[in-house]
Design a protein around this motif. Structure first.
Motif, PDB file in Angstrom:
ATOM      1  N   VAL A 329       0.837  -1.203   0.000  1.00 30.26           N
ATOM      2  CA  VAL A 329       0.000   0.000   0.000  1.00 30.26           C
ATOM      3  C   VAL A 329       0.871   1.252   0.000  1.00 30.26           C
ATOM      4  CG1 VAL A 329      -1.654   1.370   1.326  1.00 30.26           C
ATOM      5  CG2 VAL A 329      -1.979  -1.098   1.115  1.00 30.26           C
ATOM      6  N   SER A 330       1.883   1.288   0.850  1.00 32.82           N
ATOM      7  CA  SER A 330       2.732   2.480   0.956  1.00 32.82           C
ATOM      8  C   SER A 330       3.524   2.719  -0.326  1.00 32.82           C
ATOM      9  CB  SER A 330       3.687   2.352   2.149  1.00 32.82           C
ATOM     10  OG  SER A 330       4.625   1.312   1.939  1.00 32.82           O
ATOM     11  N   HIS A 331       3.800   1.647  -1.089  1.00 31.64           N
ATOM     12  CA  HIS A 331       4.507   1.793  -2.353  1.00 31.64           C
ATOM     13  C   HIS A 331       3.588   2.334  -3.449  1.00 31.64           C
ATOM     14  CE1 HIS A 331       7.697  -1.504  -1.244  1.00 31.64           C
ATOM     15  NE2 HIS A 331       7.785  -0.423  -0.507  1.00 31.64           N
ATOM     16  N   ARG A 332       2.314   1.979  -3.380  1.00 31.27           N
ATOM     17  CA  ARG A 332       1.419   2.256  -4.496  1.00 31.27           C
ATOM     18  C   ARG A 332       0.480   3.435  -4.289  1.00 31.27           C
ATOM     19  NH1 ARG A 332      -1.854  -2.768  -6.323  1.00 31.27           N
ATOM     20  NH2 ARG A 332      -2.477  -1.209  -7.871  1.00 31.27           N
ATOM     21  N   ALA A 333       0.094   3.723  -3.040  1.00 30.06           N
ATOM     22  CA  ALA A 333      -0.882   4.798  -2.819  1.00 30.06           C
ATOM     23  C   ALA A 333      -0.272   6.158  -3.143  1.00 30.06           C
ATOM     24  CB  ALA A 333      -1.366   4.768  -1.370  1.00 30.06           C
ATOM     25  N   PRO A 334      -0.952   6.996  -3.933  1.00 30.18           N
ATOM     26  CA  PRO A 334      -0.429   8.324  -4.251  1.00 30.18           C
ATOM     27  C   PRO A 334      -0.279   9.188  -3.007  1.00 30.18           C
ATOM     28  CG  PRO A 334      -2.232   7.733  -5.725  1.00 30.18           C
ATOM     29  CD  PRO A 334      -2.223   6.719  -4.623  1.00 30.18           C
ATOM     30  N   ALA A 335       0.673  10.105  -3.029  1.00 32.91           N
ATOM     31  CA  ALA A 335       0.889  11.013  -1.905  1.00 32.91           C
ATOM     32  C   ALA A 335      -0.384  11.797  -1.620  1.00 32.91           C
ATOM     33  CB  ALA A 335       2.033  11.970  -2.227  1.00 32.91           C
ATOM     34  N   GLY A 336      -0.681  11.982  -0.359  1.00 32.58           N
ATOM     35  CA  GLY A 336      -1.869  12.724   0.043  1.00 32.58           C
ATOM     36  C   GLY A 336      -3.111  11.875   0.176  1.00 32.58           C
ATOM     37  N   THR A 337      -3.021  10.606  -0.255  1.00 29.56           N
ATOM     38  CA  THR A 337      -4.180   9.716  -0.146  1.00 29.56           C
ATOM     39  C   THR A 337      -3.922   8.542   0.787  1.00 29.56           C
ATOM     40  OG1 THR A 337      -3.563   8.229  -1.960  1.00 29.56           O
ATOM     41  CG2 THR A 337      -4.746  10.248  -2.548  1.00 29.56           C
ATOM     42  N   VAL A 338      -2.715   8.500   1.375  1.00 32.29           N
ATOM     43  CA  VAL A 338      -2.341   7.322   2.165  1.00 32.29           C
ATOM     44  C   VAL A 338      -3.329   7.085   3.303  1.00 32.29           C
ATOM     45  CG1 VAL A 338      -0.566   6.286   3.620  1.00 32.29           C
ATOM     46  CG2 VAL A 338       0.086   7.537   1.566  1.00 32.29           C
ATOM     47  N   GLY A 339      -3.724   8.172   4.007  1.00 34.31           N
ATOM     48  CA  GLY A 339      -4.653   8.007   5.116  1.00 34.31           C
ATOM     49  C   GLY A 339      -5.989   7.468   4.656  1.00 34.31           C
ATOM     50  N   SER A 340      -6.526   8.005   3.576  1.00 39.70           N
ATOM     51  CA  SER A 340      -7.823   7.552   3.073  1.00 39.70           C
ATOM     52  C   SER A 340      -7.757   6.111   2.586  1.00 39.70           C
ATOM     53  CB  SER A 340      -8.297   8.466   1.931  1.00 39.70           C
ATOM     54  OG  SER A 340      -8.463   9.784   2.386  1.00 39.70           O
ATOM     55  N   VAL A 341      -6.715   5.795   1.798  1.00 38.82           N
ATOM     56  CA  VAL A 341      -6.567   4.424   1.308  1.00 38.82           C
ATOM     57  C   VAL A 341      -6.343   3.465   2.477  1.00 38.82           C
ATOM     58  CG1 VAL A 341      -5.140   2.882  -0.095  1.00 38.82           C
ATOM     59  CG2 VAL A 341      -5.717   5.162  -0.944  1.00 38.82           C
ATOM     60  N   THR A 342      -5.489   3.882   3.407  1.00 42.11           N
ATOM     61  CA  THR A 342      -5.220   3.060   4.586  1.00 42.11           C
ATOM     62  C   THR A 342      -6.498   2.779   5.364  1.00 42.11           C
ATOM     63  OG1 THR A 342      -2.949   3.827   4.854  1.00 42.11           O
ATOM     64  CG2 THR A 342      -4.044   2.997   6.817  1.00 42.11           C
ATOM     65  N   GLY A 343      -7.312   3.818   5.557  1.00 43.80           N
ATOM     66  CA  GLY A 343      -8.547   3.641   6.311  1.00 43.80           C
ATOM     67  C   GLY A 343      -9.452   2.609   5.678  1.00 43.80           C
TER      68      GLY A 343
END
Length: 405
Positions: A329-343
């Motif tokens: 996830v940390s490799h692929r999620a675009p910057a600024g969306t990590v929290g939303s994708v993580t959630g």
């Protein structure tokens, strides 16, 4: 900005260690019902389905709540959200203790629903750890934070013992005090990383944007299997062990703690491996091992050596998989969306742990005293995830908003 940056003299390692402890104490709170489920079932004369529902209820809220908490972390930062979630978990912990002491199953269900707040803590830590470390070390950082899952081991081992030593409500009061002290510690020592930039966009558009990313759906499926398997076994294993092998609640809790600890120690290994080799290979190995060991468990290996070896090895494969998925996830999620994708991904993982206890309870064969159907369903699910990961996901891939994966 390097990973060696400090804020007010606080290094990344200190913040990561503190975040891991916050996660651990909240996971302990989240798992207060599971280790006592056999006691509740006996005292309240609960059926297998009723006991399973009691175990699964906190998992539901702890899962769905992560979607909102992840987006709020993007906006307010990990420090604020760590403190907020920890403080908000105190009242449900005390309420569950009061409901259990009163012997009320309906009240215990209601309070257990709100106990799920503690389980949302995971969605705070991944973006928090990501901000403190450079991309090359984020697999390690998220893996270390994931060791906060040790809270389930602490709960499985200590909660039944504390109840026998201090009483039911007093045990919950002890955990509530630990939560309060942890929040105070965060207030004094914890800081957001220098690279943290608040994302003040409205939550719903951020979630919709995250849901448009293929990475969100793909990683949600994978995490639902590996983390869902960990959560399900961590909560239901005391019931399973007591039912199949006849151990007491304390002995079943000790063995469940061993399972949880093995998964916790394996998680940073999965994250660190994913910094060195493509996470895809780590996740594929995890699914293969999970399917194999779940199949072995169908045959009810005898206690204590063979059953322990089976479930601890299963825990190791699940733990490696959880570390691998979130490194991915940390490799692929675009910057600024990590929290939303993580959630969203973390919510899927929690939901993956919600249904198995219900399935295990509903498919339990009281005549032959086995859980064959439930375990075979885990085998099938792990194999489906294995084939999907091996054939549909690429080794090197990065998403951006609105682009196909």
């Amino acid at each position: 900005m390097t990973s060696a940056a400090t804020v007010n003299g606080t290094a990344p390692g200190v913040n990561l260690a503190l975040a891991t402890w916050v996660s651990a104490i909240n996971f302990w709170a989240w798992n207060m019902i599971g280790p006592l489920s056999t006691t509740y079932a006996h005292d309240m004369r609960l059926s297998s389905t009723e006991a399973s529902l009691l175990v699964a209820t906190p998992i539901l809220v702890g899962s769905l709540g992560r979607i909102v908490i992840g987006s709020l972390t993007d906006r307010f930062g990990g420090r604020t959200m760590f403190i907020s979630v920890t403080l908000a978990s105190i009242v449900p912990v005390l309420a569950v203790g009061a409901a259990g002491a009163a012997g009320s199953y309906p009240l215990l269900l209601v309070c257990g629903f709100f106990l799920g707040i503690a389980g949302t803590i995971f969605a705070v830590g991944i973006p928090f750890a990501n901000n403190w470390y450079d991309p090359a070390r984020r697999g390690f950082a998220t893996g270390v934070f994931g060791m906060g899952m040790v809270g389930t081991a602490l709960s499985a081992f200590f909660t039944p013992r504390f109840v026998s030593w201090f009483g039911l409500f007093a045990t919950h009061a002890i955990v509530a005090v630990a939560l309060a002290l942890t929040a105070a510690l965060c207030l004094v020592l914890m800081h957001n990383a220098p690279r943290f930039q608040p994302n003040t966009d409205p939550v719903l558009p951020k979630l919709r944007a995250a849901l448009r990313l293929p990475v969100t759906w793909e990683m949600s499926f994978l995490y639902a299997v590996v983390f869902g398997g960990f959560v399900a076994f961590s909560n239901y294993l005391p019931t399973y062990i007591k039912t199949i092998y006849g151990f007491s609640a304390v002995d079943a809790g000790a063995r469940t703690a061993g399972f949880a600890l093995a998964a916790v120690l394996a998680r940073p290994i999965g994250g660190a491996l994913s910094d060195r080799i493509p996470p895809k290979f780590v996740v594929v190995a995890s699914f293969a091992g999970t399917a194999l060991l779940a199949l072995v468990a169908v045959f009810q290996p005898p206690p204590d050596v063979w059953s322990a070896a089976t479930f601890i090895t299963l825990a190791i494969f699940l733990g490696i998989g959880t570390g691998g998925v979130f490194a991915w996830v940390s490799h692929r999620a675009p910057a600024g969306t990590v929290g939303s994708v993580t959630g969203i991904v973390a919510a899927a993982g929690g939901l993956g742990g919600y249904f198995p206890p219900l399935v295990m309870g509903a498919t339990y064969d009281a005549v032959d005293n086995d859980y064959t159907v439930g375990l075979l369903l885990l085998v099938a699910t792990a194999l489906i995830a294995l084939v999907f990961t091996a054939t549909r996901l690429h080794v090197h891939e990065r998403d951006s908003i609105g682009e196909p994966g």
